[in-house]
Design a protein around this motif. Structure first.
Motif, PDB file in Angstrom:
ATOM      1  N   ASP A 138      44.071  32.180  40.340  1.00  0.00           N
ATOM      2  CA  ASP A 138      44.647  33.416  40.854  1.00  0.00           C
ATOM      3  C   ASP A 138      43.736  33.977  41.939  1.00  0.00           C
ATOM      4  O   ASP A 138      42.591  34.355  41.663  1.00  0.00           O
ATOM      5  CB  ASP A 138      44.773  34.412  39.685  1.00  0.00           C
ATOM      6  N   ALA A 163      43.771  36.753  43.361  1.00  0.00           N
ATOM      7  CA  ALA A 163      43.416  38.165  43.118  1.00  0.00           C
ATOM      8  C   ALA A 163      42.179  38.252  42.217  1.00  0.00           C
ATOM      9  O   ALA A 163      41.264  39.053  42.478  1.00  0.00           O
ATOM     10  CB  ALA A 163      44.594  38.898  42.483  1.00  0.00           C
ATOM     11  N   GLU A 186      45.310  44.059  39.766  1.00  0.00           N
ATOM     12  CA  GLU A 186      46.711  44.315  40.143  1.00  0.00           C
ATOM     13  C   GLU A 186      46.789  44.938  41.544  1.00  0.00           C
ATOM     14  O   GLU A 186      47.678  44.611  42.329  1.00  0.00           O
ATOM     15  CB  GLU A 186      47.384  45.252  39.119  1.00  0.00           C
ATOM     16  N   ARG A 238      46.185  42.221  44.000  1.00  0.00           N
ATOM     17  CA  ARG A 238      47.378  41.365  44.045  1.00  0.00           C
ATOM     18  C   ARG A 238      48.476  42.032  44.891  1.00  0.00           C
ATOM     19  O   ARG A 238      49.127  41.379  45.700  1.00  0.00           O
ATOM     20  CB  ARG A 238      47.868  41.116  42.620  1.00  0.00           C
ATOM     21  N   SER A 239      48.618  43.320  44.708  1.00  0.00           N
ATOM     22  CA  SER A 239      49.631  44.058  45.463  1.00  0.00           C
ATOM     23  C   SER A 239      49.285  44.092  46.957  1.00  0.00           C
ATOM     24  O   SER A 239      50.147  43.914  47.815  1.00  0.00           O
ATOM     25  CB  SER A 239      49.741  45.469  44.893  1.00  0.00           C
ATOM     26  N   LEU A 275      51.142  39.466  46.697  1.00  0.00           N
ATOM     27  CA  LEU A 275      51.429  38.458  45.672  1.00  0.00           C
ATOM     28  C   LEU A 275      52.302  38.992  44.541  1.00  0.00           C
ATOM     29  O   LEU A 275      52.683  38.236  43.646  1.00  0.00           O
ATOM     30  CB  LEU A 275      50.118  37.899  45.094  1.00  0.00           C
ATOM     31  N   THR A 276      52.623  40.298  44.596  1.00  0.00           N
ATOM     32  CA  THR A 276      53.496  40.847  43.556  1.00  0.00           C
ATOM     33  C   THR A 276      54.975  40.656  43.911  1.00  0.00           C
ATOM     34  O   THR A 276      55.842  40.834  43.070  1.00  0.00           O
ATOM     35  CB  THR A 276      53.216  42.353  43.359  1.00  0.00           C
ATOM     36  N   TYR A 317      41.321  35.225  52.512  1.00  0.00           N
ATOM     37  CA  TYR A 317      41.066  36.020  51.311  1.00  0.00           C
ATOM     38  C   TYR A 317      39.568  36.052  50.993  1.00  0.00           C
ATOM     39  O   TYR A 317      39.044  37.062  50.546  1.00  0.00           O
ATOM     40  CB  TYR A 317      41.770  35.412  50.094  1.00  0.00           C
TER      41      TYR A 317
END
Lengths: 337, 126
Positions: free
Chosen positions: A35, A37, A51, A54-55, A59-60, A83
């Motif tokens: 992952d 994130a 989270e 990720r947002s 990726l959400t 990244y």
């Protein structure tokens, strides 16, 4: 001459190939574990922070939305931002820094392979079943069989550790600071007018080029030998000799051009292997090219860098094969018909 | 008017060929869509709607990507491969046309699959 239709057809195929590669890479990255994130936030980060990351990365969104966005951006050559490797930097800039390093290595390796492989193959065919032929064949077989991750450290041990005549790793001595104008270290040192730096860069390239070149040389010489053996048996070769043409002239004038056609295929395929082989070579000799970039990006789940790097590999491979096809048609116009 | 007479059948055969290709593509897209929907729903048994539709989409994309790459290779290098196989005398019935046809099927099936997986994702409100 090569027809425009032939070139246009090949260029048109570039689109589906790149679309296919982009799709496969995207799918594999999202099916594989890992992952990004968590990789960015760290293993000990709170769930809320992960989270949030990720947002921020988009990726959400459902995967199909990410895919459509990725294809749209790729079509406009926008590969996004890294990244992890150089967080926030444009992937295009990272690739522009690293790509010349790999191209320089692959081109020099290919030149070395051609310079030694072609004469060796011709000599082996002309002097079939002699000591020269046997030595050449054993040499070629050894070159094909020895893996890069074994020959590289062995060369380092011999030339850097035991004999001390070549540097172990890197691209240039640590005392030289050269402005990167083209990204090709040999050209940059020459442009800077610094001959000592040029010498240092050339010495640093010797071992990686040998490692890549030997592999290429082995394939080329074997193919050249078998192709040449077939050509020398042809009627037109016998006719040329019967008309009083010397053996050397017959081979060079009539044989070489025809024997070269299958070898061209090998050169095209070899260039692709050089790019693939650069991953290992660059790792062994600590060269920061696109190969090490790909390994690093996979380890760090840096999706945009992995996707862009693989696309660049595919693009280069396709372009090289296009040139191979064009060369075919120039050497043998019947192919174009 | 010989030129006009000969041009008509050529044009007709081209239209007929395109029509057949479109029909074949539509059939394989439909089969792919059925597969994509079935896999999305089957994965729902074990995973959340998001994970199920995302995985079904990624699998479909893999099929689509592989099909398109292989189809392009067959179109671009098929004749070369055919020639090389004949040259090496190792031909086993593989032809450029058969490879092109096979990967046409794989590509359109993959396309239908991804579309169905995306549709499932929308319908399930993911």
């Amino acid at each position: 001459m090569v027809s425009k239709r032939f070139i246009a057809k090949r260029l048109l195929l570039l689109g589906p190939v790149l679309f296919g590669v982009a799709t496969v890479v995207f799918a594999i990255l999202h099916l594989s574990p890992g992952d990004p994130a968590i990789a960015i936030a760290g293993e000990r980060a709170s769930q809320e922070f992960v989270e949030q990351v990720r947002s921020d990365l988009g990726l959400t969104d459902p995967l199909w939305e990410q895919y459509v966005r990725f294809l749209g951006n790729t079509a406009t050559l926008d590969f996004g931002e890294s990244y992890q490797i150089r967080r926030g930097a444009a992937v295009g800039d990272i690739l522009a820094d690293r790509l010349p390093i790999t191209i320089e290595l692959a081109v020099l390796g290919q030149i070395a392979g051609l310079l030694f492989g072609l004469p060796l193959g011709i000599l082996s065919a002309v002097k079939k079943d002699t000591l020269t032929d046997h030595f050449s064949r054993v040499g070629a077989l050894t070159g094909i069989s020895v893996p890069i991750y074994w020959s590289g450290p062995l060369l380092i041990l011999l030339f850097a550790q035991v004999l001390g005549i070549l540097p172990t790793s890197g691209r240039i001595g640590s005392t030289y600071f050269i402005d990167s104008k083209t990204g090709f270290i040999l050209i940059d040192t020459l442009l800077a007018g610094n001959l000592a730096a040029f010498q240092s860069a050339a010495l640093h390239l010797v071992m990686p080029v040998i490692v890549l070149g030997v592999y290429s040389m082995a394939f080329i010489s074997r193919m050249m030998r078998s192709s040449m053996l077939e050509v020398v048996r042809q009627d037109y070769m016998r006719t040329a000799r019967a008309k009083g043409q010397g053996a050397k002239t017959t081979v060079m004038k009539h044989g070489l051009r025809n024997a070269f056609i299958p070898v061209i295929t090998i050169i095209g395929i070899q260039f692709g292997s050089m790019l693939g082989g650069s991953v290992l070579t660059e790792t062994v000799f600590e060269i920061n090219g696109i190969g090490t970039l790909l390994v690093e990006a996979i380890n760090k789940s840096d999706y945009p860098v992995v996707q862009a790097t693989v696309l660049v590999f595919a693009f280069m491979y396709t372009i090289v094969n296009l040139f191979v096809d064009i060369t075919y048609s120039v050497l043998d116009p019947r192919i174009d018909q | 008017m010989p030129s006009t007479d000969s041009a008509v059948p050529v044009s007709r055969s081209r239209v007929e060929r395109i029509r057949r290709l479109v029909v074949a593509a539509a059939r394989w897209v439909a089969i792919g869509a059925a597969l994509g929907a079935a896999i999305s729903l089957a994965l729902l048994i074990v995973w959340t709607p998001r994970a199920a539709t995302d995985t079904a989409f990624a699998l479909g994309a893999l099929v689509l990507g592989f099909g398109v790459i292989a189809w392009s290779t067959a179109v671009g290098l098929g004749h070369t491969i055919e020639g090389m196989k004949a040259h090496l005398d190792v031909s086993a019935g593989w032809t450029e046309a058969s490879a092109r046809e096979a990967f046409f099927v794989v590509s359109w099936t993959g396309a239908g699959w991804v579309v169905a997986a995306a549709a499932c994702s929308i319908l399930l409100g993911v």
